[in-house]
Design a protein around this motif. Sequence first.
Motif, PDB file in Angstrom:
ATOM      1  N   GLN A   1      34.024  42.045  32.394  1.00  0.00           N
ATOM      2  CA  GLN A   1      34.893  42.514  33.462  1.00  0.00           C
ATOM      3  C   GLN A   1      34.160  42.482  34.803  1.00  0.00           C
ATOM      4  N   ARG A   2      34.877  42.140  35.851  1.00  0.00           N
ATOM      5  CA  ARG A   2      34.305  42.132  37.205  1.00  0.00           C
ATOM      6  C   ARG A   2      34.982  43.211  38.039  1.00  0.00           C
ATOM      7  N   ARG A   3      34.170  44.101  38.565  1.00  0.00           N
ATOM      8  CA  ARG A   3      34.735  45.205  39.347  1.00  0.00           C
ATOM      9  C   ARG A   3      35.312  44.721  40.666  1.00  0.00           C
ATOM     10  N   VAL A   4      34.723  43.673  41.235  1.00  0.00           N
ATOM     11  CA  VAL A   4      35.193  43.128  42.513  1.00  0.00           C
ATOM     12  C   VAL A   4      35.272  41.604  42.380  1.00  0.00           C
ATOM     13  N   PRO A   5      36.080  40.945  43.211  1.00  0.00           N
ATOM     14  CA  PRO A   5      36.182  39.486  43.120  1.00  0.00           C
ATOM     15  C   PRO A   5      34.858  38.806  43.455  1.00  0.00           C
ATOM     16  N   GLY A   6      34.693  37.613  42.916  1.00  0.00           N
ATOM     17  CA  GLY A   6      33.533  36.813  43.273  1.00  0.00           C
ATOM     18  C   GLY A   6      32.438  36.826  42.231  1.00  0.00           C
ATOM     19  N   LEU A   7      31.348  36.127  42.582  1.00  0.00           N
ATOM     20  CA  LEU A   7      30.184  36.080  41.697  1.00  0.00           C
ATOM     21  C   LEU A   7      29.429  37.398  41.726  1.00  0.00           C
ATOM     22  N   ARG A   8      28.699  37.665  40.657  1.00  0.00           N
ATOM     23  CA  ARG A   8      27.773  38.785  40.665  1.00  0.00           C
ATOM     24  C   ARG A   8      26.486  38.373  41.380  1.00  0.00           C
ATOM     25  N   ARG A   9      25.745  39.360  41.864  1.00  0.00           N
ATOM     26  CA  ARG A   9      24.476  39.059  42.524  1.00  0.00           C
ATOM     27  C   ARG A   9      23.534  38.315  41.582  1.00  0.00           C
ATOM     28  N   GLY A  10      23.526  38.726  40.338  1.00  0.00           N
ATOM     29  CA  GLY A  10      22.642  38.078  39.375  1.00  0.00           C
ATOM     30  C   GLY A  10      22.978  36.613  39.183  1.00  0.00           C
ATOM     31  N   GLU A  11      24.244  36.276  39.253  1.00  0.00           N
ATOM     32  CA  GLU A  11      24.651  34.886  39.096  1.00  0.00           C
ATOM     33  C   GLU A  11      24.187  34.053  40.290  1.00  0.00           C
TER      34      GLU A  11
END
Length: 304
Positions: A40-50
């Motif tokens: 699940q993604r809390r916010v749109p977009g890539l994660r920082r780790g990605e």
Amino acid sequence: MRGGAGSVDGMDNRSEASEFLSSRRAKLTPEDVGLPDVGQRRVPGLRRGEVAALAGVSIEYYSKLERGALAGVSASILDAIARALRLDDAERSHLFNLAQAADGTSELLRPRRRAKTWMPRPSLTWVLDAITGGPALIRNGRMDLLATNPLGRAMHESLYERATGPVPNFARYTFLDDDSRRFYPDWDTAADTAVAILRTEAGRDPHDRLMHDLVGELATRSEEFRRRWSSHDVRLHGAGTKRFHHTAVGELELAYESVDMVSDPGLSLTVYAAEPASRTAHALALLGSLAASTTVAEPQVRKA
């Protein structure tokens, strides 16, 4: 400017850099960069780790950059971040400008100007006047309209007549004058472009107090401007087509080419042209004849 409107103050460079990087990350999906969409993604977009993995840096280091700590970052790291975030040429240049501002080199690299006023050289005036087939104009990064050929003056007559400052300003006209919605049939596109140009210039010259004042005025008086400013979109000079509606000759659909002026750093020249034998070409010819019959002397001293 602070908060949602962002900042053009050099002292708030960290906020500018942080908001820019996070806004670019939010625009990407895992599919865009060839990654599996896991969890699940809390916010749109890539994660920082990605983003960190794509750039080949640790998540701790990338998180530090996204907090706005760009001072001293190498060009190779900036390039890696630009590739990971799929930045276009304008966005990549903006990232490098923010990094230069963070470590103080933007002050060293910025061309020195000898005076606060800019006066077109006689030879430049001759060049502008020699462009007779289409409107031509010179503006700065704050979108002040500094000089035109006669046809350019005639096309932008409403900007001159309705200017509230010492020089006409495209951004001020677009967001603070309802007449702009008549002049620009594609008003949303014109508004997006104006803000992207201002945001680009703010990154290039973060210590420009006149820019700071202009953005502050627009953000205070226009919700449309505030919303667009917070998107952190940027733009380089280029080419394309634009539509205008002139009160005397009606609709104009013009191709344009914009170039930076090497002899006058910070200024750009834009030349418009109509498709030969088109309705717009005939309208420009009529506008030119009307301008020739009502020539008005143009003030030649402009704030650069």
